[in-house]
Design a protein around this motif. Structure first.
Motif, PDB file in Angstrom:
ATOM      1  N   ASP A 120       0.837  -1.198   0.000  1.00 50.78           N
ATOM      2  CA  ASP A 120       0.000   0.000   0.000  1.00 50.78           C
ATOM      3  C   ASP A 120       0.875   1.252   0.000  1.00 50.78           C
ATOM      4  OD1 ASP A 120      -2.276   1.527  -0.004  1.00 50.78           O
ATOM      5  OD2 ASP A 120      -2.678   1.316   2.140  1.00 50.78           O
ATOM      6  N   GLN A 121       1.856   1.267  -0.920  1.00 49.88           N
ATOM      7  CA  GLN A 121       2.814   2.367  -1.024  1.00 49.88           C
ATOM      8  C   GLN A 121       2.932   2.830  -2.475  1.00 49.88           C
ATOM      9  OE1 GLN A 121       6.198   0.317   0.623  1.00 49.88           O
ATOM     10  NE2 GLN A 121       5.956   1.283   2.622  1.00 49.88           N
ATOM     11  N   PRO A 122       3.504   4.024  -2.712  1.00 53.48           N
ATOM     12  CA  PRO A 122       3.717   4.476  -4.088  1.00 53.48           C
ATOM     13  C   PRO A 122       4.561   3.489  -4.886  1.00 53.48           C
ATOM     14  CG  PRO A 122       4.012   6.291  -2.569  1.00 53.48           C
ATOM     15  CD  PRO A 122       3.870   5.053  -1.724  1.00 53.48           C
ATOM     16  N   LEU A 123       4.289   3.427  -6.185  1.00 53.98           N
ATOM     17  CA  LEU A 123       5.001   2.495  -7.057  1.00 53.98           C
ATOM     18  C   LEU A 123       6.510   2.723  -7.007  1.00 53.98           C
ATOM     19  CD1 LEU A 123       4.901   0.335  -9.355  1.00 53.98           C
ATOM     20  CD2 LEU A 123       4.886   2.266 -10.957  1.00 53.98           C
ATOM     21  N   HIS A 124       7.250   1.625  -6.833  1.00 61.11           N
ATOM     22  CA  HIS A 124       8.698   1.627  -6.952  1.00 61.11           C
ATOM     23  C   HIS A 124       9.048   0.822  -8.204  1.00 61.11           C
ATOM     24  CE1 HIS A 124       8.371   1.950  -2.347  1.00 61.11           C
ATOM     25  NE2 HIS A 124       8.649   3.157  -2.828  1.00 61.11           N
ATOM     26  N   GLU A 139      17.321   5.230 -12.158  1.00 55.24           N
ATOM     27  CA  GLU A 139      16.602   5.848 -11.056  1.00 55.24           C
ATOM     28  C   GLU A 139      15.136   5.428 -11.061  1.00 55.24           C
ATOM     29  OE1 GLU A 139      18.006   7.680  -8.643  1.00 55.24           O
ATOM     30  OE2 GLU A 139      19.906   7.138  -9.634  1.00 55.24           O
ATOM     31  N   PRO A 140      14.454   5.529  -9.893  1.00 53.66           N
ATOM     32  CA  PRO A 140      13.020   5.219  -9.872  1.00 53.66           C
ATOM     33  C   PRO A 140      12.231   6.169 -10.749  1.00 53.66           C
ATOM     34  CG  PRO A 140      13.836   5.810  -7.670  1.00 53.66           C
ATOM     35  CD  PRO A 140      14.972   5.921  -8.603  1.00 53.66           C
ATOM     36  N   LYS A 141      11.147   5.670 -11.327  1.00 56.77           N
ATOM     37  CA  LYS A 141      10.340   6.486 -12.229  1.00 56.77           C
ATOM     38  C   LYS A 141       8.913   5.951 -12.245  1.00 56.77           C
ATOM     39  CE  LYS A 141      12.209   3.806 -16.096  1.00 56.77           C
ATOM     40  NZ  LYS A 141      13.018   3.874 -17.331  1.00 56.77           N
ATOM     41  N   PRO A 142       7.959   6.770 -12.672  1.00 55.47           N
ATOM     42  CA  PRO A 142       6.590   6.260 -12.818  1.00 55.47           C
ATOM     43  C   PRO A 142       6.503   5.296 -13.987  1.00 55.47           C
ATOM     44  CG  PRO A 142       6.738   8.488 -13.658  1.00 55.47           C
ATOM     45  CD  PRO A 142       8.069   8.196 -13.022  1.00 55.47           C
ATOM     46  N   MET A 143       5.436   4.506 -13.996  1.00 51.85           N
ATOM     47  CA  MET A 143       5.182   3.603 -15.107  1.00 51.85           C
ATOM     48  C   MET A 143       4.213   4.254 -16.084  1.00 51.85           C
ATOM     49  SD  MET A 143       4.076  -0.446 -14.924  1.00 51.85           S
ATOM     50  CE  MET A 143       5.624  -0.997 -14.222  1.00 51.85           C
ATOM     51  N   THR A 144       3.009   4.560 -15.614  1.00 53.39           N
ATOM     52  CA  THR A 144       2.035   5.300 -16.435  1.00 53.39           C
ATOM     53  C   THR A 144       1.546   6.559 -15.725  1.00 53.39           C
ATOM     54  OG1 THR A 144       0.039   4.211 -15.576  1.00 53.39           O
ATOM     55  CG2 THR A 144       1.218   3.101 -17.371  1.00 53.39           C
ATOM     56  N   LEU A 180      -4.084  -3.109 -14.519  1.00 59.76           N
ATOM     57  CA  LEU A 180      -3.302  -3.788 -15.555  1.00 59.76           C
ATOM     58  C   LEU A 180      -2.673  -2.772 -16.493  1.00 59.76           C
ATOM     59  CD1 LEU A 180      -2.372  -6.247 -17.232  1.00 59.76           C
ATOM     60  CD2 LEU A 180      -4.642  -6.281 -18.285  1.00 59.76           C
ATOM     61  N   ASN A 181      -1.329  -2.859 -16.631  1.00 58.24           N
ATOM     62  CA  ASN A 181      -0.575  -2.054 -17.587  1.00 58.24           C
ATOM     63  C   ASN A 181       0.054  -2.942 -18.649  1.00 58.24           C
ATOM     64  OD1 ASN A 181      -1.155   0.202 -16.023  1.00 58.24           O
ATOM     65  ND2 ASN A 181       0.826   0.215 -14.990  1.00 58.24           N
ATOM     66  N   HIS A 182       0.452  -2.327 -19.761  1.00 58.42           N
ATOM     67  CA  HIS A 182       1.054  -3.041 -20.886  1.00 58.42           C
ATOM     68  C   HIS A 182       2.303  -2.315 -21.349  1.00 58.42           C
ATOM     69  CE1 HIS A 182       1.515  -3.673 -25.314  1.00 58.42           C
ATOM     70  NE2 HIS A 182       1.308  -4.931 -24.978  1.00 58.42           N
ATOM     71  N   TYR A 183       3.378  -3.093 -21.579  1.00 60.62           N
ATOM     72  CA  TYR A 183       4.619  -2.532 -22.108  1.00 60.62           C
ATOM     73  C   TYR A 183       4.786  -2.946 -23.560  1.00 60.62           C
ATOM     74  CZ  TYR A 183       9.571  -1.410 -22.677  1.00 60.62           C
ATOM     75  OH  TYR A 183      10.776  -0.898 -23.114  1.00 60.62           O
ATOM     76  N   ASP A 184       4.918  -1.944 -24.447  1.00 61.79           N
ATOM     77  CA  ASP A 184       5.130  -2.155 -25.874  1.00 61.79           C
ATOM     78  C   ASP A 184       6.631  -2.157 -26.135  1.00 61.79           C
ATOM     79  OD1 ASP A 184       5.472  -1.809 -28.660  1.00 61.79           O
ATOM     80  OD2 ASP A 184       3.535  -0.806 -28.845  1.00 61.79           O
ATOM     81  N   HIS A 188       8.786   0.982 -26.641  1.00 58.61           N
ATOM     82  CA  HIS A 188       9.508   1.095 -25.364  1.00 58.61           C
ATOM     83  C   HIS A 188       8.736   1.938 -24.359  1.00 58.61           C
ATOM     84  CE1 HIS A 188      12.640  -0.411 -27.992  1.00 58.61           C
ATOM     85  NE2 HIS A 188      12.641   0.715 -28.673  1.00 58.61           N
ATOM     86  N   THR A 189       7.432   1.771 -24.298  1.00 51.99           N
ATOM     87  CA  THR A 189       6.610   2.575 -23.404  1.00 51.99           C
ATOM     88  C   THR A 189       5.551   1.722 -22.717  1.00 51.99           C
ATOM     89  OG1 THR A 189       5.094   3.128 -25.225  1.00 51.99           O
ATOM     90  CG2 THR A 189       6.878   4.692 -24.750  1.00 51.99           C
ATOM     91  N   TRP A 190       5.154   2.177 -21.511  1.00 53.19           N
ATOM     92  CA  TRP A 190       4.057   1.578 -20.772  1.00 53.19           C
ATOM     93  C   TRP A 190       2.768   2.351 -21.035  1.00 53.19           C
ATOM     94  CZ3 TRP A 190       4.066  -2.896 -18.118  1.00 53.19           C
ATOM     95  CH2 TRP A 190       5.298  -3.428 -17.709  1.00 53.19           C
ATOM     96  N   SER A 191       1.645   1.646 -21.009  1.00 54.31           N
ATOM     97  CA  SER A 191       0.334   2.276 -21.111  1.00 54.31           C
ATOM     98  C   SER A 191      -0.629   1.567 -20.176  1.00 54.31           C
ATOM     99  CB  SER A 191      -0.197   2.240 -22.551  1.00 54.31           C
ATOM    100  OG  SER A 191      -0.347   0.899 -22.989  1.00 54.31           O
ATOM    101  N   THR A 192      -1.658   2.284 -19.753  1.00 57.33           N
ATOM    102  CA  THR A 192      -2.697   1.702 -18.910  1.00 57.33           C
ATOM    103  C   THR A 192      -3.673   0.922 -19.774  1.00 57.33           C
ATOM    104  OG1 THR A 192      -2.525   3.518 -17.329  1.00 57.33           O
ATOM    105  CG2 THR A 192      -4.545   2.205 -17.283  1.00 57.33           C
ATOM    106  N   VAL A 193      -3.924  -0.327 -19.412  1.00 59.53           N
ATOM    107  CA  VAL A 193      -4.929  -1.139 -20.108  1.00 59.53           C
ATOM    108  C   VAL A 193      -6.264  -1.054 -19.369  1.00 59.53           C
ATOM    109  CG1 VAL A 193      -5.514  -3.426 -20.998  1.00 59.53           C
ATOM    110  CG2 VAL A 193      -3.123  -2.702 -20.920  1.00 59.53           C
ATOM    111  N   GLN A 194      -6.236  -1.342 -18.078  1.00 56.56           N
ATOM    112  CA  GLN A 194      -7.441  -1.255 -17.254  1.00 56.56           C
ATOM    113  C   GLN A 194      -7.051  -0.722 -15.877  1.00 56.56           C
ATOM    114  OE1 GLN A 194     -10.351  -1.683 -18.495  1.00 56.56           O
ATOM    115  NE2 GLN A 194      -9.855  -2.839 -20.351  1.00 56.56           N
ATOM    116  N   ALA A 195      -7.680   0.359 -15.452  1.00 52.94           N
ATOM    117  CA  ALA A 195      -7.433   0.905 -14.129  1.00 52.94           C
ATOM    118  C   ALA A 195      -8.759   1.374 -13.526  1.00 52.94           C
ATOM    119  CB  ALA A 195      -6.428   2.064 -14.191  1.00 52.94           C
TER     120      ALA A 195
END
Length: 439
Positions: A120-124, A139-144, A180-184, A188-195
């Motif tokens: 229950d913490q921010p994405l690492h 370095e740490p970064k967001p996904m989507t 659910l996220n998807h990496y193309d 070379h990018t992540w996108s949200t599939v279902q949130a």
């Protein structure tokens, strides 16, 4: 006798006069590849939801875990060799909470993806940015950037064409949702599939079984619901599948499901009431025909928790009791619990033989397989590892199994206290144990 020695025979083998389905299933061949010392005072390195403890590409196998000081370790070996190249990263996790596991995913563009230290913490999240230094995760970064503030249970699942899927919980036990996220790997990018994909709507939380993509490209998902932080409120088994990478979903009858899927959706495949010791976060696998197989445990009619196998043959669901345990226990309470049996993993071979991978204190606490051929009426146990493994739970390298027919398991003796308590169990040697020669 070495702790990774194999038992010479199978318990409960059928006689040669019985049908092929009941004939003895040969015990596996075993190899062990020591990694190094790992933290073992909680279950953090050996929980079943740490699905990507091991991951392989065409040349290398990778492993990740926490060392005795809580630093993340990433290791790799050439698949044809024994020795590991081990790198300790300057990243420390809260190893006293068994939820805060570390997982690694591989995408087809050669990028290595790391996610770690969540309850229950921010994405690492980090990813490799250098082909010269395979252990450089930047370095740490967001996904989507969508629903990334309350993450638990990060899960990478490899696709068939180099893509990568990322499942995770947003929220908390009893009040959460599956995203659910998807990496193309081309972009070379992540996108949200279902949130979200599964929505508890403030009343419950989904606990999903390991997702899998079958040989026909279908994405399979199974789960149960929990109505409070108490594990005793786990109930019912649900299933859905997607033919388009998670954008749309249907139940096992082919009926389209409205998203997000909730506890009221028409996706329940097996009814199990609260208070029946139904365990959450178990395992799903598919066979060569793309049919799902689900492993779990709950009470049998006599009140003893048993392992069960639930599978779909394309027309109907069938459930079989796998184990013949005699010892009772009660699954109740919040946080990680000290439980005498592991949650089961499941793998189905190309010939249809199903294997449940377990650990059970009643039978010595080592690694035990249960195996059965279709129609899965006769399950044969074999004790593979003799050493008691404490609260270890099985995970295996999905690509290694699907491609090579080898069950490559991350094995580490661990001890776990109830309600998220750490123990005084000292560091242990982590190993990759490979079982080959399976049907």
């Amino acid at each position: 006798m070495p702790w990774f020695a194999a038992v010479l025979g199978l318990a409960g083998c059928a006689t040669s006069s019985e049908s092929t389905a009941n004939a003895p299933i040969p015990p596996p061949q075993i190899r062990a590849y020591p990694l190094g010392q790992a933290y073992a005072a909680t279950e953090i390195n050996a929980t079943i939801f740490r699905l990507e403890a091991l991951a392989s590409d065409e040349k290398y196998q990778y492993a990740t875990y926490y060392d005795p000081a809580g630093h993340i370790v990433v290791a790799r070996r050439i698949l044809s060799e024994r020795d590991w190249d081990i790198q300790v990263l300057n990243i420390v996790g809260n190893v006293r909470d068994a939820h805060n596991d570390v997982v690694l995913g591989l995408s087809g563009d050669g990028v290595r993806h790391l996610s770690y230290n969540h309850h229950d913490q921010p994405l690492h999240y980090r990813s490799s940015n250098s082909t010269a230094d395979w252990a450089d995760f930047g370095e740490p970064k967001p996904m989507t950037g969508t629903l990334e503030s309350r993450v638990t249970y990060p899960t990478f699942i490899p696709g068939q064409h180099g893509e990568l899927y990322f499942f995770y919980r947003d929220g908390q036990s009893g009040n959460g949702r599956l995203c659910l996220n998807h990496y193309d790997s081309m972009a070379h990018t992540w996108s949200t599939v279902q949130a979200p994909l599964l929505e508890g709507a403030g009343q419950s939380s989904p606990y999903w079984w390991r997702p899998e993509i079958s040989a026909d490209g279908v994405l399979h998902l199974a789960w149960c619901w929990r109505d409070s932080p108490n594990a005793a409120t786990n109930h019912d088994i649900y299933y859905a599948r997607s033919h388009d990478g998670g954008r749309t979903w249907e139940n096992s009858s082919g009926k389209k499901l409205t998203l997000p899927i909730t506890v009221q959706s028409d996706a329940k495949v097996f009814a199990i009431a609260q208070g029946q010791n139904l365990i959450n976060s178990c395992s799903l696998a598919t066979d060569a025909q793309g049919h799902p197989h689900i492993a779990y445990y709950c009470n049998s009619p006599d009140g003893v928790p048993q392992y069960f196998h639930l599978w779909f043959n394309g027309e109907k669901w069938s459930a079989q009791q796998v184990s013949r345990r005699t010892q009772k226990f009660s699954l109740a309470g919040s946080g990680t619990l000290q439980i005498p049996i592991s949650r089961p993993e499941i793998a189905v071979s190309r010939t249809g033989t199903a294997y449940l991978i377990t650990r059970d204190r009643e039978f010595g606490g080592g690694l035990r397989l249960y195996a059965a051929r279709p129609p899965y009426a006769q399950w044969q146990p074999v004790d593979v590892l003799y050493q008691p493994l404490g609260e270890w739970e099985p995970t295996y390298d999905l690509v290694r199994w699907q491609r090579d027919g080898v069950l490559s398991l991350f094995v580490l003796p661990v001890h776990q206290g109830n309600n998220e308590q750490a123990t005084d169990f000292p560091p242990q040697t982590a190993r990759v144990v490979e079982l080959s020669g399976l049907e």
